[in-house]
Design an enzyme around this catalytic site. Sequence first.
Site, short mmCIF file in Angstrom:
data_model
loop_
_atom_site.label_atom_id
_atom_site.label_comp_id
_atom_site.label_asym_id
_atom_site.label_seq_id
_atom_site.Cartn_x
_atom_site.Cartn_y
_atom_site.Cartn_z
N GLY A 11 10.85 5.18 3.06
CA GLY A 11 11.32 4.03 2.28
C GLY A 11 12.37 4.43 1.26
O GLY A 11 12.77 5.60 1.19
N PHE A 12 12.79 3.48 0.47
CA PHE A 12 13.83 3.69 -0.54
C PHE A 12 13.41 4.76 -1.55
O PHE A 12 14.03 5.83 -1.65
CB PHE A 12 14.13 2.33 -1.20
N SER A 76 3.97 0.79 0.71
CA SER A 76 3.67 -0.64 0.53
C SER A 76 4.98 -1.40 0.71
O SER A 76 6.01 -0.96 0.21
CB SER A 76 3.15 -0.94 -0.88
N THR A 93 -2.57 -2.66 3.21
CA THR A 93 -2.00 -1.36 2.82
C THR A 93 -2.44 -1.01 1.39
O THR A 93 -2.84 0.12 1.11
CB THR A 93 -0.46 -1.40 2.94
N ASN A 100 -8.12 4.87 1.99
CA ASN A 100 -7.98 6.01 2.91
C ASN A 100 -7.29 7.20 2.24
O ASN A 100 -7.67 8.36 2.45
CB ASN A 100 -7.20 5.59 4.17
N TYR A 146 1.01 -9.29 -2.89
CA TYR A 146 1.51 -8.02 -3.42
C TYR A 146 0.83 -7.69 -4.75
O TYR A 146 0.30 -6.60 -4.93
CB TYR A 146 3.02 -8.13 -3.60
N LYS A 150 -1.88 -4.58 -5.37
CA LYS A 150 -1.66 -3.47 -6.32
C LYS A 150 -2.72 -3.45 -7.40
O LYS A 150 -3.10 -2.38 -7.88
CB LYS A 150 -0.26 -3.60 -6.93
N TYR A 160 -12.63 5.60 -7.90
CA TYR A 160 -12.78 6.96 -7.35
C TYR A 160 -12.77 7.99 -8.49
O TYR A 160 -13.50 8.97 -8.47
CB TYR A 160 -11.67 7.27 -6.34
N THR A 176 13.61 -0.96 -9.65
CA THR A 176 14.39 0.26 -9.47
C THR A 176 15.50 -0.02 -8.46
O THR A 176 15.30 -0.81 -7.54
CB THR A 176 13.47 1.39 -8.95
N1 LIG Z 1 11.61 -0.60 -5.49
C1 LIG Z 1 11.11 -1.06 -6.62
O1 LIG Z 1 11.85 -1.57 -7.48
C2 LIG Z 1 9.63 -0.92 -6.89
C3 LIG Z 1 9.13 -1.49 -8.08
C4 LIG Z 1 7.77 -1.37 -8.34
C5 LIG Z 1 6.94 -0.68 -7.48
N2 LIG Z 1 7.46 -0.14 -6.34
C6 LIG Z 1 6.51 0.55 -5.45
O2 LIG Z 1 7.09 1.77 -4.98
C7 LIG Z 1 6.70 2.00 -3.63
C8 LIG Z 1 7.92 2.22 -2.75
O3 LIG Z 1 8.75 1.05 -2.79
P1 LIG Z 1 10.17 0.99 -2.06
O4 LIG Z 1 11.05 0.13 -2.87
O5 LIG Z 1 10.60 2.36 -1.72
O6 LIG Z 1 9.79 0.17 -0.75
P2 LIG Z 1 10.18 0.49 0.78
O7 LIG Z 1 9.78 -0.73 1.56
O8 LIG Z 1 11.59 0.94 0.87
O9 LIG Z 1 9.22 1.71 1.11
C9 LIG Z 1 7.87 1.54 1.43
C10 LIG Z 1 7.54 2.44 2.60
O10 LIG Z 1 6.14 2.31 2.90
C11 LIG Z 1 5.98 2.23 4.33
N3 LIG Z 1 4.72 1.55 4.60
C12 LIG Z 1 4.36 0.29 4.24
N4 LIG Z 1 3.11 0.01 4.69
C13 LIG Z 1 2.67 1.13 5.33
C14 LIG Z 1 1.47 1.48 5.98
N5 LIG Z 1 0.45 0.62 6.13
N6 LIG Z 1 1.35 2.73 6.51
C15 LIG Z 1 2.36 3.62 6.40
N7 LIG Z 1 3.53 3.34 5.78
C16 LIG Z 1 3.68 2.11 5.26
C17 LIG Z 1 7.21 1.46 4.78
O11 LIG Z 1 7.51 1.61 6.15
C18 LIG Z 1 8.30 2.05 3.88
O12 LIG Z 1 8.90 3.18 4.44
C19 LIG Z 1 5.85 0.79 -3.21
O13 LIG Z 1 4.49 1.13 -3.32
C20 LIG Z 1 6.22 -0.27 -4.21
O14 LIG Z 1 5.16 -1.18 -4.41
C21 LIG Z 1 8.78 -0.27 -6.03
#
Ligand SMILES: NC(=O)c1ccc[n+]([C@@H]2O[C@H](COP(=O)([O-])OP(=O)(O)OC[C@H]3O[C@@H](n4cnc5c(N)ncnc54)[C@H](O)[C@@H]3O)[C@@H](O)[C@H]2O)c1
Length: 316
Positions: A11-12, A76, A93, A100, A146, A150, A160, A176
């Site tokens: 992911g990002f 997620s 998830t 898990n 969502y 969380k 845990y 972000t």
């Molecule tokens: N980007 C933001 O601004 C932001 C803000 C707050 C929190 N977050 C949290 O940071 C984390 C990453 O966010 P992101 O922006 O990189 O999102 P993203 O969608 O780019 O990355 C999430 C990754 O998780 C993988 N994924 C999702 N469900 C899955 C599962 N069941 N099994 C295996 N892989 C799975 C997706 O394929 C993806 O690669 C997330 O948990 C998100 O809630 C992000």
Amino acid sequence: MSTILITGGSGFIGSHLIDRLIKDNHRIISLDNLITGRTSNLDHQKDNLNLKTINHDITEPIDIEEKIDYIFHMASPASPIDYLQIPKETLLTGSIGTKNMLDLAQKHSARLLLASTSEIYGDPLEHPQKETYFGNVNTIGPRSCYDEAKRFAEAITMAYHRTHKTNVVIARIFNTYGPRMRPNDGRVVPNFIIQSLKNEPVTINGDGTQTRSFCYIDDLVDGLTKLMFSEIQGEAVNLGNPEETTINDFAEKIKTLTNSASTTTYNDLPENDPIRRLPDITKAKQLLNWEPKTDIETGLSATIEHFKNVMNKTDK
Ligand SMILES: NC(=O)c1ccc[n+]([C@@H]2O[C@H](COP(=O)([O-])OP(=O)(O)OC[C@H]3O[C@@H](n4cnc5c(N)ncnc54)[C@H](O)[C@@H]3O)[C@@H](O)[C@H]2O)c1
């Protein structure tokens, strides 16, 4: 050299985190089912022997043979466009997937960092949001899949910790942005940049007076690694940029940086869209000596360059 498992590594945020940890000489195992991620985010690392990627849905248990020292649990769906389309997957998830990963952490005596979100504060009634604020979430609203996933993830992580003494810490991440965001992920940064680069009208939800704060990806990765390698256990820490901007000002900034001729159009505000969201990062400053360093012009310029390249590639 530690062995670090990352969920959501394609992911990002996960892919930037992998770049940093590999640079710091760690060995990485990434679990991702690619539901919202892309293999291209890690293409540049594909020959790196210190990175192993496993296509796995974390809602299914997994056993890893090698000893794991740390788990960054990032997986997620994270953008409204995603979690509104796949609400059940998002909930599972955050809940089963997190359970898990906690089981895995316990088995390996590994330390786990949970990527939580400012969304747990919902449409906040307190500004800025401190970690002590309990939030204002509509449990049956469209975004609840969502937010509640969380909130459950935080609760089970603490359960845990209290029951099994699992070594955990929670990062509450605020908005972000940066290179590798998906062009069509529906969030304001890619939307405004692409619309501005194409000289198309910039679409603002609501009247644009709502505020947000935007943290550049490199700063967030700094915060996440500082938090993981700290002594803090069983606590949540906000990570975000405390500089508040209205969506109107943010759109204007992007238009200026892209030399755009775009006009602005206004749509209805989506249901339960928060009016203000702003982190109080006193705790991160005091405990981690962390605060964002990248100014918005620098971060946006790097992100604009990224989207220019993406658009050039898709035009060819
Ligand atoms: N980007 C933001 O601004 C932001 C803000 C707050 C929190 N977050 C949290 O940071 C984390 C990453 O966010 P992101 O922006 O990189 O999102 P993203 O969608 O780019 O990355 C999430 C990754 O998780 C993988 N994924 C999702 N469900 C899955 C599962 N069941 N099994 C295996 N892989 C799975 C997706 O394929 C993806 O690669 C997330 O948990 C998100 O809630 C992000």
